[in-house]
Design a protein around this motif. Structure first.
Motif, PDB file in Angstrom:
ATOM      1  N   ASN A  68       5.706  -9.188  15.354  1.00 46.02           N
ATOM      2  CA  ASN A  68       4.441  -8.471  15.572  1.00 46.02           C
ATOM      3  C   ASN A  68       3.889  -7.746  14.355  1.00 46.02           C
ATOM      4  OD1 ASN A  68       4.472  -9.219  18.269  1.00 46.02           O
ATOM      5  ND2 ASN A  68       5.552  -7.386  18.933  1.00 46.02           N
ATOM      6  N   ILE A  69       4.691  -7.621  13.297  1.00 45.15           N
ATOM      7  CA  ILE A  69       4.302  -6.740  12.180  1.00 45.15           C
ATOM      8  C   ILE A  69       2.937  -7.096  11.575  1.00 45.15           C
ATOM      9  CG2 ILE A  69       5.730  -7.998  10.455  1.00 45.15           C
ATOM     10  CD1 ILE A  69       5.130  -4.196  10.466  1.00 45.15           C
ATOM     11  N   ILE A  75      -4.298  -4.702  13.111  1.00 52.74           N
ATOM     12  CA  ILE A  75      -5.050  -4.057  14.190  1.00 52.74           C
ATOM     13  C   ILE A  75      -4.975  -2.534  14.123  1.00 52.74           C
ATOM     14  CG2 ILE A  75      -5.100  -3.712  16.723  1.00 52.74           C
ATOM     15  CD1 ILE A  75      -4.250  -6.655  16.969  1.00 52.74           C
ATOM     16  N   ALA A  76      -3.760  -1.993  13.887  1.00 60.12           N
ATOM     17  CA  ALA A  76      -3.585  -0.541  14.033  1.00 60.12           C
ATOM     18  C   ALA A  76      -2.985   0.168  12.827  1.00 60.12           C
ATOM     19  CB  ALA A  76      -2.724  -0.272  15.268  1.00 60.12           C
ATOM     20  N   ASP A  77      -2.879  -0.541  11.672  1.00 60.42           N
ATOM     21  CA  ASP A  77      -2.351   0.081  10.454  1.00 60.42           C
ATOM     22  C   ASP A  77      -0.960   0.694  10.689  1.00 60.42           C
ATOM     23  OD1 ASP A  77      -2.642   0.602   7.750  1.00 60.42           O
ATOM     24  OD2 ASP A  77      -3.439   2.609   8.056  1.00 60.42           O
ATOM     25  N   ILE A  78      -0.140  -0.005  11.498  1.00 56.03           N
ATOM     26  CA  ILE A  78       1.198   0.469  11.876  1.00 56.03           C
ATOM     27  C   ILE A  78       2.097   0.559  10.643  1.00 56.03           C
ATOM     28  CG2 ILE A  78       3.308  -0.223  13.162  1.00 56.03           C
ATOM     29  CD1 ILE A  78       1.121   0.831  15.010  1.00 56.03           C
ATOM     30  N   ARG A 124       3.917   2.379  21.627  1.00 56.43           N
ATOM     31  CA  ARG A 124       3.704   1.087  20.953  1.00 56.43           C
ATOM     32  C   ARG A 124       3.265   1.264  19.506  1.00 56.43           C
ATOM     33  NH1 ARG A 124       0.825  -2.690  25.556  1.00 56.43           N
ATOM     34  NH2 ARG A 124       2.712  -3.093  26.757  1.00 56.43           N
ATOM     35  N   ALA A 125       2.719   2.445  19.226  1.00 56.62           N
ATOM     36  CA  ALA A 125       2.265   2.725  17.849  1.00 56.62           C
ATOM     37  C   ALA A 125       3.402   3.246  16.980  1.00 56.62           C
ATOM     38  CB  ALA A 125       1.126   3.727  17.882  1.00 56.62           C
ATOM     39  N   SER A 271      -0.453  10.806   5.211  1.00 61.47           N
ATOM     40  CA  SER A 271      -0.802   9.663   6.077  1.00 61.47           C
ATOM     41  C   SER A 271       0.426   9.138   6.823  1.00 61.47           C
ATOM     42  CB  SER A 271      -1.464   8.543   5.270  1.00 61.47           C
ATOM     43  OG  SER A 271      -0.610   8.112   4.241  1.00 61.47           O
ATOM     44  N   ASN A 272       1.588   9.146   6.151  1.00 60.59           N
ATOM     45  CA  ASN A 272       2.816   8.688   6.814  1.00 60.59           C
ATOM     46  C   ASN A 272       3.206   9.617   7.955  1.00 60.59           C
ATOM     47  OD1 ASN A 272       3.098   6.447   5.214  1.00 60.59           O
ATOM     48  ND2 ASN A 272       4.565   7.357   3.814  1.00 60.59           N
ATOM     49  N   TRP A 273       3.090  10.920   7.721  1.00 56.95           N
ATOM     50  CA  TRP A 273       3.460  11.913   8.746  1.00 56.95           C
ATOM     51  C   TRP A 273       2.549  11.741   9.974  1.00 56.95           C
ATOM     52  CZ3 TRP A 273       1.500  16.452  11.129  1.00 56.95           C
ATOM     53  CH2 TRP A 273       2.462  17.304  11.697  1.00 56.95           C
ATOM     54  N   LEU A 274       1.271  11.512   9.729  1.00 51.88           N
ATOM     55  CA  LEU A 274       0.336  11.304  10.844  1.00 51.88           C
ATOM     56  C   LEU A 274       0.624   9.967  11.550  1.00 51.88           C
ATOM     57  CD1 LEU A 274      -2.907  12.573   9.084  1.00 51.88           C
ATOM     58  CD2 LEU A 274      -1.770  13.681  11.011  1.00 51.88           C
ATOM     59  N   ALA A 275       0.965   8.947  10.748  1.00 49.73           N
ATOM     60  CA  ALA A 275       1.229   7.608  11.321  1.00 49.73           C
ATOM     61  C   ALA A 275       2.457   7.597  12.225  1.00 49.73           C
ATOM     62  CB  ALA A 275       1.378   6.592  10.203  1.00 49.73           C
TER      63      ALA A 275
END
Length: 278
Positions: A68-69, A75-78, A124-125, A271-275
């Motif tokens: 899925n990566i 789609i979601a910048d996972i 899922r995120a 951005s990583n902390w928020l992700a």
């Protein structure tokens, strides 16, 4: 199955359903060593059963994350954690710990006021974990998803151009430094003497056979990969403020010195902390 051995059984499944993942679950490393390379290649993954049932969700998530990566990033910048390890005994015990840490962290961060479907969406995120077993595949992944990698947990020795015990972990760090990437890296090893180069590069190295291995992995995820509180630091590494949620983050961003904000922005910490919070 009484009338067929697992290898021939798996060959028949692969012939009929080529896209269906097959995982070999062995009791110990010696069972795998008895298989030829050709027989091992039938399986999508090979894991060792150590009596811990957490290995089953880890196997499923490991296969799903890899499939899925590409779509999830688009789609979601996972975000993803790159886990480089070629020994089934070690990744079979470490992967369940990493997944457990990520899922319990994701559940902890979910707002209690959300409904069931919103909670599932948040889960899922969660960051994905991508298991890779050689240097070439690791470099391909880094080049493709460089800005979506939360961090790298890597063995020191794993295959490079079919050289099995190459110091690939050190080579990987040098490559990351060369492309001036801010991806945090943790090396792990079973070697008694840590290679001098690892010390020179100032990279944290942990022992795989240490009784504190899992504790150190959790600490790395919390401090470096954004799973804990956000710690505003200065270049000297001094912590000047902490944020446990987004409201506190906003409050501190206004007050902290530019030096701290510049440091965290340059390393994608914000951005990583928020992700990691979906």
């Amino acid at each position: 199955i009484s009338d067929m051995d697992p290898i021939n059984f798996s060959k028949k499944i692969k012939k009929k359903y080529p896209k269906k993942p097959i995982v070999l679950l062995a009791f110990d490393q010696s069972e795998i060593k008895n298989l030829s390379i050709h027989d091992q290649n039938i399986f999508d993954e090979i894991f060792i059963w150590s009596g811990n049932s957490n290995v089953f969700p880890a196997i499923i998530k490991c296969i799903e994350d890899k499939k899925n990566i590409t779509k999830d990033v688009k789609i979601a910048d996972i975000r993803a954690i790159l886990f480089i390890e070629d020994t089934p005994r070690y990744y079979s015990s470490i992967l369940p710990v990493l997944y457990k840490g990520i899922i319990s962290n994701s559940k902890k961060l979910i707002d209690k006021s959300l409904n069931s479907s919103q909670k599932i969406l948040h889960l899922r995120a969660r960051p994905k974990i991508i298991l890779i077993k050689n240097y070439e595949d690791a470099i391909k992944f880094i080049n493709k998803y460089r800005y979506n990698i939360l961090g790298i947990i890597s063995d020191i020795r794993y295959p490079y151009k079919n050289i099995k015990n190459h110091l690939s972990g050190i080579k990987l760090i040098k490559y990351i430094n060369k492309i001036e990437s801010a991806i945090p890296v943790l090396l792990q090893t079973t070697e008694k003497i840590i290679p001098e180069t690892a010390k020179e590069l100032s990279i944290k190295v942990i022992k795989k056979d240490s009784s504190t291995l899992f504790k150190e992995l959790k600490s790395f995820m919390s401090r470096e990969l954004g799973f804990g509180d956000f710690e505003f630091r200065l270049k000297s590494d001094k912590v000047i403020a902490k944020a446990t949620n987004i409201n506190e983050l906003i409050k501190h961003i206004i007050k902290v010195p530019d030096e701290s904000l510049e440091l965290h922005s340059s390393k994608n910490h914000l951005s990583n902390w928020l992700a990691t919070r979906g």
